[in-house]
Design an enzyme around this catalytic site. Sequence first.
Site, short mmCIF file in Angstrom:
data_model
loop_
_atom_site.label_atom_id
_atom_site.label_comp_id
_atom_site.label_asym_id
_atom_site.label_seq_id
_atom_site.Cartn_x
_atom_site.Cartn_y
_atom_site.Cartn_z
N GLY A 1 2.53 -27.95 27.44
CA GLY A 1 3.79 -27.26 27.17
C GLY A 1 3.99 -26.10 26.26
O GLY A 1 3.14 -25.25 25.98
N VAL B 1 4.77 -24.50 22.61
CA VAL B 1 4.80 -24.64 20.93
C VAL B 1 5.77 -23.51 20.51
O VAL B 1 5.77 -22.56 20.53
CB VAL B 1 3.39 -24.39 20.48
CG1 VAL B 1 3.32 -24.61 18.94
CG2 VAL B 1 2.23 -25.03 21.27
N ASP C 1 -12.57 -32.45 20.72
CA ASP C 1 -12.17 -31.03 21.27
C ASP C 1 -12.37 -30.19 20.19
O ASP C 1 -11.55 -29.45 19.73
CB ASP C 1 -10.97 -30.74 21.86
CG ASP C 1 -10.73 -29.85 22.96
OD1 ASP C 1 -11.87 -28.89 23.08
OD2 ASP C 1 -9.68 -29.49 23.09
#
EC number: 2.7.11.1
Length: 698
Positions: free
Chosen positions: A16, A18, A128
Amino acid sequence: MEKYERIRVVGRGAFGIVHLCLRKADQKLVIIKQIPVEQMTKEERQAAQNECQVLKLLNHPNVIEYYENFLEDKALMIAMEYAPGGTLAEFIQKRCNSLLEEETILHFFVQILLALHHVHTHLILHRDLKTQNILLDKHRMVVKIGDFGISKILSSKSKAYTVVGTPCYISPELCEGKPYNQKSDIWALGCVLYELASLKRAFEAANLPALVLKIMSGTFAPISDRYSPELRQLVLSLLSLEPAQRPPLSHIMAQPLCIRALLNIHTDVGSVRMRRAEKCLTPGTPMAPGSTGSRATSARCRGVPRGPVRPAIPPPLSSVYAWGGGLSIPLRLPMPNTEVVQVAAGRTQKAGVTRSGRLILWEAPPLGTGGGTLLPGAVELPQPQFVSRFLEGQSGVTIKHVACGDLFTACLTDRGIIMTFGSGSNGCLGHGSLTDISQPTIVEALLGYEMVQVACGASHVLALSADGELFAWGRGDGGRLGLGTRESHNCPQQVPMVPGQEAQRVVCGIDCSMILTSPGRVLACGSNRFNKLGLDCLSLEEEPVPHQQVEEALSFTPLGSAPLDRETLLCVDLGTAHSAAVTASGACYTFGSNQHGQLGTSSRRVSRAPCRVQGLEGIKMVMVACGDAFTVAIGAEGEVYSWGKGARGRLGRRDEDAGLPRPVQLDETHPYTVTSVSCCHGNTLLAVRSVTDEPVPP
């Protein structure tokens, strides 16, 4: 977004957008991740939910702080701390070929070390870790790690069996298909340290096979010999091919190379710079400079007597009636001219859902502002008054279902997300705590599922997903959660289903639960007092011997009492000590306690066997609802009947207890259809929709 003001878009992530926003309450800049849940797969929803879940567990100055999450414009919004200094990757890129001082490298490295140690202490794997996910404050002195979308919370297992993360930071064991564990995060930590020292990645290649080959062989250029042998050795140990040879975080923190930097972090970060040079504490010793979270289908049209109609006044789109709790006849509740398609009653709550997807609430006005006062000599209390309001703070969210328990409410959005608010007692809100919440808040543990229905008991909740997965939480005594135990849970637990049974709808009672399955059968669990769940194995008109009586069921169990065990049931509801069901043929059956005539039979019989309600044989019933000691049933033509205990207006009539069904009169002058009915304790809420005489176009 009422609490925030959007400033600008600062990035676009994997799922999405930010946004940089201003929090109006304290004028603080925050980051809000906007994740469009309607376009997400189940796995992507799980990742979004996972980030919320992980961030809530963590509380460390070197980890991005989580503030809240909410729904806005069909998207999940996650509010978190803003780090204005950009990413560590950007910081490194701006250095061009100008290597960092070793002191600066260690200053950054030990902060990452502290953050990762905090994460691992909570049994979380980051999975990650990379310079793009490491952020800096405005002075570029404080490091904060973020982006926990694919993190893994370890519970009973010690390893995560999925290969995720950025390829350049993936460890050799992941390339071999082995599970991810803490040592894989330490490999990524070594890659970050190498990047700080060399200003380039340790492993890079033109394609993925070549990259994997480099990682598997541990081939990387040595760092500059301007750095100390201890730093070069630390890089080599972190990037050991064998996970067992990589040092644990506690050992890294104890190395002399890191101790001084760690001490500086705890003494220098946040200190105020002096305008004049500090004097040495000991003469001749130079000071070290500071380191830089509708109960059934609607009834058909009810034909009202045809009287003189004033066409100039169109009927309202719908009406909602309430009775009980001192209201002896149905009271039409105030509401805007909108259509209410479903209602739910709780111990104190009255809620409804409009066709446009808004949640409407009816509440008593503040003390002294409504309802009048009792005049001297008056023999009746004044008519209670209610005010309606739409639930605010959920703009862009479309509600399609609401359920109420004792002092708490659950609602379901059109995107399959469940939100709860109210009393957190018994863990009913499903947020992992007992905290009360005033505004609807997402049940984050269910974000990975598309939910289609939610039901509330007095102190527990059941929720059903589109794939037939069932979840339960709240109070567990008596086995009401169907988990095989009596334990309570403050977050959703998946309920094991009976093989071959596909759940279609869930119902919650005071201390029990039911599931309607696709063949029209019913499974039940919890308290079977008075055989109110129909779990006793009975033939028609048979009474069980005491040792055959089932008092409670800890897991969902098929009904055993005839004729319920072989009828196709379309609707069931649970009262305090009795239950009612409607069959596919329109017959209404009741079972359980008949102390107040709530079973609808001519005699106050004491029996554990289900019985067919008398007086409704010629009427096709389509809905039924049970209160504490009374029953309300709806006919296919919109007829409303009630029977049982009559105290405090439970039956919607000015009469005493009624052991047989009698009609309830609604103040309607136009034809109508009943769309929803809900009973809780001594209260009833019923919604009707006006039906025009115009023919329906084909």
